[in-house]
Design an enzyme around this catalytic site. Structure first.
Site, short mmCIF file in Angstrom:
data_model
loop_
_atom_site.label_atom_id
_atom_site.label_comp_id
_atom_site.label_asym_id
_atom_site.label_seq_id
_atom_site.Cartn_x
_atom_site.Cartn_y
_atom_site.Cartn_z
N HIS A 180 0.79 -1.23 0.00
CA HIS A 180 0.00 0.00 0.00
C HIS A 180 0.82 1.28 0.00
O HIS A 180 0.26 2.37 0.12
CB HIS A 180 -0.92 0.05 1.22
N LYS A 193 -7.99 14.18 4.79
CA LYS A 193 -7.16 12.98 4.75
C LYS A 193 -6.11 13.11 5.84
O LYS A 193 -6.01 14.17 6.47
CB LYS A 193 -6.47 12.82 3.38
N ARG A 194 -5.30 12.04 6.07
CA ARG A 194 -4.21 12.18 7.03
C ARG A 194 -3.33 13.37 6.63
O ARG A 194 -3.18 13.68 5.44
CB ARG A 194 -3.36 10.90 7.06
N LYS A 249 1.24 14.51 1.03
CA LYS A 249 -0.13 14.79 0.59
C LYS A 249 -0.32 16.29 0.31
O LYS A 249 -1.31 16.72 -0.27
CB LYS A 249 -1.15 14.32 1.63
N THR A 270 -8.31 6.87 -1.90
CA THR A 270 -9.67 6.34 -2.05
C THR A 270 -10.68 7.45 -1.79
O THR A 270 -11.81 7.40 -2.27
CB THR A 270 -9.93 5.16 -1.09
N LYS A 289 -14.50 8.64 -3.52
CA LYS A 289 -15.71 9.00 -2.77
C LYS A 289 -16.24 10.36 -3.24
O LYS A 289 -17.44 10.57 -3.40
CB LYS A 289 -15.43 9.03 -1.26
C1 26V Z 1 2.50 1.72 8.30
C2 26V Z 1 2.62 1.75 9.66
C3 26V Z 1 3.93 1.75 10.22
C4 26V Z 1 3.96 1.47 11.68
C5 26V Z 1 2.89 2.14 12.45
C6 26V Z 1 1.53 1.85 11.93
C7 26V Z 1 1.46 1.79 10.46
C8 26V Z 1 0.25 1.80 9.86
C9 26V Z 1 0.15 1.77 8.49
C10 26V Z 1 1.27 1.74 7.71
C11 26V Z 1 1.19 1.69 6.23
C12 26V Z 1 0.29 2.71 5.70
C13 26V Z 1 0.03 2.45 4.28
C14 26V Z 1 -1.25 3.09 3.84
O1 26V Z 1 -2.14 3.40 4.60
N1 26V Z 1 -1.34 3.28 2.57
C15 26V Z 1 -2.50 3.85 1.96
O2 26V Z 1 -3.31 2.77 1.51
C16 26V Z 1 -4.48 3.20 0.85
C17 26V Z 1 -5.28 1.97 0.52
O3 26V Z 1 -4.61 1.20 -0.41
C18 26V Z 1 -4.13 4.01 -0.38
O4 26V Z 1 -5.31 4.48 -0.97
C19 26V Z 1 -3.26 5.20 0.00
O5 26V Z 1 -2.82 5.87 -1.16
C20 26V Z 1 -2.05 4.71 0.79
O6 26V Z 1 -1.29 5.80 1.28
#
Ligand code: 26V
Length: 811
Positions: free
Chosen positions: A356, A544-545, A550, A652, A656
């Site tokens: 992701h 968004k975050r 971003k 995503t 929406k």
């Molecule tokens: C990494 C970590 C690292 C440790 C702490 C907790 C944590 C939580 C999540 C992540 C990975 C985040 C990746 C993510 O959210 N990617 C997003 O995924 C969406 C669904 O596929 C996508 O639409 C977004 O573009 C993408 O940034």
């Protein structure tokens, strides 16, 4: 499917209330009325849940398990009523009892067990799997505290715990009888028995994993799948009796707390690998519990373990559940007695992996020493996988040490989870076309050239049931009236709406619908932050975050520039705009928090400045979450999707917004590209650097942000205002942003894209001023949004990866 009439519903509800609280409805509190309604709805679901389970059991159909550290479900009452097909009936029944359904729905806490896109995607996928009759279930962690609650105090983000379980969660059922033990620490005893080596895990710390099941309803089809979330508890005997009876009460409590800590909090970080041991513990905890319970279920069905991969698919949502690979190997070998080769074949066939993000700081790796101590047997297996894989590479790529060391699973004292996930899965996918290409040709190029058959793209999607039917009932009604209801089951039928794109009557209706949604949002804004916004202004939204890539910064630099121009010329000919922001910053991500602070400071200044005659306003809505998104998105005119090209895997939110008729201003990044391909260049506003330009800068350098600033007087003025006290008494307040953009040469090309963005924004202004053009664009965006339903995405996963496509259709 549930068949019920209004009268019976009313009786059931009153009866439920009486059973729960021993009093009549009118004597209860609103929250009790919500809770009783939720419990009743869950009772209605229970029967279908059981029958779905039985059907799966007897048909022995392949089961899919979606493993994810995050599930961002939001609220469940409205979506359950919708999917049961009784929302209108329930609304009318409650009205007769003088109760307002929407009012009760607002009382439900969001189930916010996720950070952002990845967690919400998992929730949309669950909805689509159930709605398509796919036997697909979720597996994750029941965090006691969800994603933190955000408050804006004196313009800055302050975090508070999200104690979402403080009231009873009516949607879940605790299944203590299905608890399993997960083992940590200790050591591994090896002995040889006949021809085989036997491995026994000894002196470990046992943790009881207790499942809580939440029903996942399909849309009016009687299918109810399961989301199983695991909670950590001490194993009964260890805690209650031995420790406690020795009289060591405090130690016993301490022990209990240390165990419960495993499922205590969701890590509020989606970009920076959190090196805490606890997170690794969380990952193994839910993966081991999940696989143990899948195998129990599988065997209960009389299946032979050698057929496991025929009957089970396990999908890992990013690398967080990648320990599923060695854990499945462990169970197949140590507990089921299979050989390495057989266990490996089954494991690889069972597991598939989605990536992701390409942000290198988010690629997980664990220090070997920590990993080895916590998971000694799992480490041995990972080591063996690595050795066998490296041996294969040595033979294939003789002498190419650089390549081999890049591909190794264990290197430099770390275990690289993405490498493990690729090697142990039969499928690796990205989440939008561009993202998959970048994985194949750059980030994972070595792996792609080594095993091209594994790699594929699955462009993300969103459930149109929540994001259109539920969030935007007025637009749904218009669609039903014009193109019929088939789009509800076949979202690509929304294309038929394009035939109305030039229709003046439809333009008027679209305008009125948007207006009504804007009024609702304006009321919410008034209530939550006291600001009055003009519903005739353009609602320009970025939610968004908060993250540097971003580029909320680019948005705010545009606002500042517009403000400067309005001060120079209060009669500037623009349609009034309301800039709306929302989003959370990771608590330790200082730059992101600084961006929130700047947005709020700019908002305060311009909202109070009478000289610009209310032409622009800025709102930062606190505590962005699923239920807030449902209010904001249907009210947006403009959708801001402005990440640095190549950085946003898909996005995503972009989908929406378009589904709700907003026009997108975007870079050619992630799924924006596919949105552009769908709607055509005339119906989206594109700006900024291309992929090639960005990659070229990263590779060859040559970008100088200071130079870009110096050459653009407007930009120079905007940048100066960050550090000359315009937005804060303390000139250093926004230094971190200034430094990121100037001193550290603007990693995300904000300044480089500034003029192109401004030009795009002025295009937005002209387009909006032409009523017919804008409404046509809006209609075309709606008409082409069906392809972005997660039903399409899930069909692709089912047929292309899980091999469950033909099975579910025969159910
Ligand atoms: C990494 C970590 C690292 C440790 C702490 C907790 C944590 C939580 C999540 C992540 C990975 C985040 C990746 C993510 O959210 N990617 C997003 O995924 C969406 C669904 O596929 C996508 O639409 C977004 O573009 C993408 O940034």
């Amino acid at each position: 499917m549930l068949c019920i009439c209004k009268e019976t519903f009313k009786q059931d509800y009153e009866q439920k209330f009486l059973e729960l609280y021993g009093k009549e409805l009118k004597e209860g509190t609103d929250y009790q009325r919500y809770e009783a309604l939720g419990s009743l709805v869950r009772d209605y679901i229970a029967k279908e849940w059981l029958s779905t389970d039985k059907k799966y059991h007897s048909s022995k159909v392949k089961q899919v398990y979606y493993f994810s550290m995050e599930f961002l479900l939001g609220r469940l009452l409205s979506s359950s009523l919708l999917n049961l097909g009784i929302r209108d009936l329930c609304r009318e029944a409650l009205e007769e009892l003088n109760i307002d359904l929407e009012g009760l729905e607002e009382l439900e806490n969001d189930q916010g067990l996720g950070n952002g896109g990845l967690g919400r995607l998992a929730a949309c996928f669950l909805d689509s799997m159930a709605s398509l009759n796919i036997p697909g279930h979720g597996c994750g962690i029941r965090y006691k505290y969800g994603f933190f609650q955000q408050k804006i105090l004196e313009g800055s983000q302050v975090e508070f715990p999200d104690n979402w379980l403080k009231e009873n969660n009516v949607w879940e059922i605790k299944r203590s009888d299905k608890a399993v033990v997960v083992k940590f620490g200790g050591s591994v005893k090896m002995e040889s028995l006949k021809e085989r080596l036997l491995f026994t895990h000894v002196n470990y710390e046992p943790v009881l994993a207790v499942p809580y099941d939440t029903p996942v309803l399909g849309y009016k089809n009687g299918t109810v799948n399961t989301l199983r979330l695991w909670s950590a508890e001490p194993v009964g005997n260890d805690f209650d009796f031995s420790t406690f009876s020795r009289g060591d009460f405090l130690k016993a409590i301490e022990y209990k707390n240390s165990i419960e800590a495993i499922s205590q909090v969701l890590y509020p970080d989606d970009s920076i690998v959190e090196g805490r041991i606890l997170r690794l513990k969380q990952q193994y905890f839910f993966v081991s519990a999940g696989i143990q319970s899948i195998i129990k279920n599988f065997k209960k069905n009389g299946n032979s373990i050698t057929d496991f991969d025929d009957k089970v698919s396990i999908h890992i949502n990013d690398t967080h559940p990648a320990l599923a690979i060695p854990e499945l190997m462990r169970i197949l070998m140590d507990e089921e007695g299979l050989s390495w080769e057989d266990a490996w074949r089954i494991t690889e066939n069972t597991i598939s992996y989605t990536n992701h993000t390409i942000l290198s700081e988010a690629l997980e790796k664990w220090p070997v020493d920590i990993f080895k101590t916590l998971l000694p047997r799992i480490y041995m297996i990972v080591e063996e996988i690595n050795e066998r894989f490296c041996r294969y590479l040595w033979n294939k790529y003789i002498g190419q040490w650089q390549k081999i060391s890049e591909m190794a699973i264990i290197a430099d004292g770390f275990i690289r989870m993405a490498n493990l996930a690729i090697v142990g899965s039969h499928s690796v996918n990205g989440v939008a076309k561009l993202h998959t290409e970048i994985l194949k040709k750059q980030v994972m190029a070595n792996f792609y050239y080594n095993s091209p058959h594994k790699f594929n793209n699955k462009t993300n999607g969103i459930t149109h049931r929540r994001w259109l039917l539920q969030a935007n009932p007025h637009l749904t009604k218009l669609l039903c009236e014009t193109i019929g209801e088939s789009f509800i089951y076949h979202p690509t039928d929304m294309e038929r709406f394009e035939a109305f794109a030039e229709d003046k009557g439809i333009h008027e209706r679209l305008y009125q619908i948007k207006k009504e949604n804007k009024i609702n949002l304006a009321n919410y804004i008034k209530k939550s932050c006291g600001l009055i916004v003009d519903t005739n202004s353009i609602f320009d939204v970025q939610v968004k975050r908060i993250h540097a890539y971003k580029r909320q910064t680019l948005n705010i630099l545009h606002v500042i520039d517009l403000y400067n121009r309005l001060l120079e010329n209060p009669n500037l000919d623009i349609t009034p705009r309301t800039f709306i922001f929302a989003g959370k910053a990771a608590p330790a991500y200082h730059l992101a928090k600084n961006i929130i602070k700047l947005i709020n400071a700019v908002g305060k200044k311009i909202n109070e400045d009478k000289r610009i005659r209310d032409k622009i306003k800025l709102v930062f809505l606190e505590n962005y979450r699923v239920s807030l998104a449902e209010k904001i998105i249907p009210a947006a005119d403009v959708s801001e999707q402005i990440s640095t090209t190549t950085k946003e895997a898909s996005g995503t939110g972009n989908m929406k917004f378009m589904m709700n008729g907003a026009v997108t201003i975007a870079t050619l990044d992630g799924a924006n590209i596919e949105i552009r391909d769908e709607v055509g260049d005339d119906n989206i506003v594109i700006f900024g650097l291309t992929e090639q330009q960005v990659l070229n800068y990263y590779k060859n350098g040559g970008y100088n942000s200071t130079e870009v600033m110096r050459k653009d007087i407007r930009l120079q003025k905007v940048m100066d205002s960050l550090i000359n006290g315009t937005y804060s008494k303390d000139h250093n307040d926004f230094r971190p942003i200034y430094d990121a953009l100037i001193t550290y040469n603007d990693e995300f090309f904000v300044l480089k894209d500034f003029s192109s963005y401004l030009e795009a924004q002025s295009r937005i202004n002209s387009l909006y001023e032409d009523f017919r053009t804008w409404q046509r664009m809006s209609a075309i965006n709606i008409a082409h949004s069906g392809i972005f339903s997660s039903d399409r995405t899930i069909e692709e996963y089912a047929t292309g990866i899980w091999g469950s496509g033909y099975l579910y259709k025969n159910l």
